[in-house]
Scaffold this motif. Sequence first.
Motif, short mmCIF file in Angstrom:
data_model
loop_
_atom_site.label_atom_id
_atom_site.label_comp_id
_atom_site.label_asym_id
_atom_site.label_seq_id
_atom_site.Cartn_x
_atom_site.Cartn_y
_atom_site.Cartn_z
N TYR A 34 0.81 -1.22 0.00
CA TYR A 34 0.00 0.00 0.00
C TYR A 34 0.85 1.27 0.00
N TYR A 35 1.92 1.28 0.78
CA TYR A 35 2.74 2.49 0.89
C TYR A 35 3.77 2.62 -0.23
N MET A 36 3.96 1.56 -1.01
CA MET A 36 5.16 1.52 -1.84
C MET A 36 5.14 2.41 -3.07
N PRO A 40 -0.89 8.15 -0.03
CA PRO A 40 -2.22 7.92 0.52
C PRO A 40 -2.80 9.09 1.32
N PHE A 41 -2.01 10.16 1.48
CA PHE A 41 -2.45 11.22 2.38
C PHE A 41 -3.33 12.22 1.64
N GLY A 42 -4.21 12.86 2.37
CA GLY A 42 -4.95 13.96 1.76
C GLY A 42 -6.42 13.94 2.11
N VAL A 52 -6.05 11.56 6.62
CA VAL A 52 -5.30 12.80 6.84
C VAL A 52 -4.61 12.71 8.19
N THR A 53 -3.33 13.09 8.22
CA THR A 53 -2.60 13.04 9.48
C THR A 53 -2.37 14.46 9.99
N ALA A 54 -2.01 14.56 11.27
CA ALA A 54 -1.87 15.87 11.92
C ALA A 54 -0.94 16.84 11.17
N PRO A 55 0.23 16.39 10.68
CA PRO A 55 1.10 17.35 9.99
C PRO A 55 0.48 17.89 8.70
N GLU A 56 -0.46 17.10 8.12
CA GLU A 56 -1.13 17.56 6.89
C GLU A 56 -2.30 18.47 7.20
N VAL A 85 15.99 11.94 14.11
CA VAL A 85 15.49 10.82 13.30
C VAL A 85 13.97 10.84 13.28
N GLU A 86 13.39 10.63 12.11
CA GLU A 86 11.94 10.44 12.06
C GLU A 86 11.63 9.08 11.47
N LEU A 87 10.69 8.39 12.11
CA LEU A 87 10.21 7.11 11.60
C LEU A 87 8.97 7.36 10.74
N GLY A 88 8.96 6.88 9.51
CA GLY A 88 7.79 7.00 8.65
C GLY A 88 7.35 8.43 8.41
N PRO A 89 8.16 9.24 7.72
CA PRO A 89 7.89 10.68 7.60
C PRO A 89 6.78 11.05 6.60
N GLY A 90 6.14 10.10 5.93
CA GLY A 90 5.02 10.44 5.04
C GLY A 90 5.45 11.38 3.93
N ARG A 91 4.80 12.54 3.87
CA ARG A 91 5.14 13.53 2.83
C ARG A 91 6.32 14.41 3.21
N VAL A 117 13.73 7.23 8.40
CA VAL A 117 13.51 5.80 8.19
C VAL A 117 12.24 5.66 7.36
N GLU A 118 12.39 5.26 6.11
CA GLU A 118 11.23 5.19 5.21
C GLU A 118 11.35 4.00 4.28
N VAL A 119 10.30 3.19 4.23
CA VAL A 119 10.33 1.97 3.41
C VAL A 119 9.93 2.25 1.97
N SER A 120 9.16 3.31 1.74
CA SER A 120 8.55 3.51 0.43
C SER A 120 9.39 4.41 -0.48
N ALA A 122 8.47 5.79 -3.23
CA ALA A 122 7.63 6.92 -3.68
C ALA A 122 7.59 8.01 -2.61
N LEU A 123 7.45 7.60 -1.36
CA LEU A 123 7.41 8.61 -0.29
C LEU A 123 8.79 9.20 -0.03
N ARG A 124 9.86 8.44 -0.23
CA ARG A 124 11.21 9.03 -0.12
C ARG A 124 11.37 10.18 -1.12
N ALA A 154 8.08 10.09 15.86
CA ALA A 154 7.29 9.12 15.08
C ALA A 154 5.83 9.52 15.22
N ASN A 155 5.24 10.02 14.13
CA ASN A 155 3.81 10.33 14.16
C ASN A 155 3.08 9.35 13.26
N GLU A 156 2.10 8.68 13.81
CA GLU A 156 1.32 7.68 13.06
C GLU A 156 2.23 6.69 12.34
N PHE A 157 3.27 6.26 13.01
CA PHE A 157 4.15 5.21 12.48
C PHE A 157 3.84 3.88 13.16
N PHE A 158 3.74 3.87 14.47
CA PHE A 158 3.54 2.61 15.19
C PHE A 158 2.21 1.95 14.83
#
Length: 368
Positions: A34-36, A40-42, A52-56, A85-91, A117-120, A122-124, A154-158
Amino acid sequence: MSLLDELLTRIERQGPLSLADYMALCLTHPRYGYYMSGDPFGAPRAEGGDFVTAPEISQMFGELIGLWCADTWQRLGSPDPCLLVELGPGRGSLMADALRAARALPGFSEALQVHLVEVSPALRRRQKEALTGHRVTWIDSLAELPDGPLLLIANEFFDALPVRQFEQTAGGWAERVVVADGEGGLAMALAPPSPLNAALIPPGLRGAAGGSLVELCPQGLNLAAYLGERLAQQGGAALIVDYGPAASTAGATLQALRRHRRADVLADPGSADLTAHVDFESLAEAAAAKGAAAFGPVEQGVFLEALGLDARAAALAATAPAKAREIEAARHRLAAPGQMGSLFKALALAAPALGTPAGFPDAGAGRA
Ligand code: SAH
């Protein structure tokens, strides 16, 4: 091929999948995860996103977290260099807003070595655009970090980390697994109970009534333990913001979200966001067992207000009167109890010498 085909083949060859394996493949399978490939944000209408997450919602969220980092850095004795360090930084919005706000403190930005730390892939790419002009290193896991004092956010990563589910049955705790439904789709089933499962269940929930479900997030617990040990030995603090109850609770919370609506967890794998509530109590315990101090969790609304949300909203509205309504709506959404203010919570893990971090109730109330 689709992820469904791949999962059915895997189940045929290797037997039932644990829910955690299923969730990990749905979110981060190199090709179908899904993240790759997507973003997905917006907001659902304007941008076609799923959530939608808080930073957005507002720049205020990342700015206040940037100030929290700056304050924590000072409490650490202003180490230079210092890892951020940020885990899963989204956009990348949170980090961009945090780094902008952090410039207010002389010396802080210059000391930072930013790692994401980002797996995707596209998001990198997306993060790279958002952070143009900053020196940033992308990594796959915390194991790649150099030694030294650490500020981690880490926001909405865990909530995106895979969970396992167990059910209390007459024969003991049995794991819920994913099997083929015989009609080309997937179904949930119960593996035979095993006495080994009970040791995984939080002690307070082991005696839960028959039929009770308990969710565990092994990867989240491993991360908390890693952070607990590292922070205790090398200094620093971690701020985990996510949604879930303050205390470990029985119940299954894994859900699929598509276009802001709940969807079937097993339908069309890889096409929806899968998340589960975060068990803050277990994370705090895992970190504390390795020597770190844990603070909170406190409700997001309380945390942001303690960091100065209302003053920041007023200052922004004063410089942009035409946006005053929008700013007030964002402030309300982030902090009001019926909105994100109480379901979302902040947990801090820190080196014991640090004391109580900003935004958390003072000594005694902490778990340290
Ligand atoms: N923090 C952002 C995004 C939250 S969504 C925000 O608040 O807007 C979750 C993020 O974690 C995405 O960037 C996703 O690609 C990333 N992610 C999910 N699982 C991951 C994993 N196992 N390893 C690294 N990154 C992961």
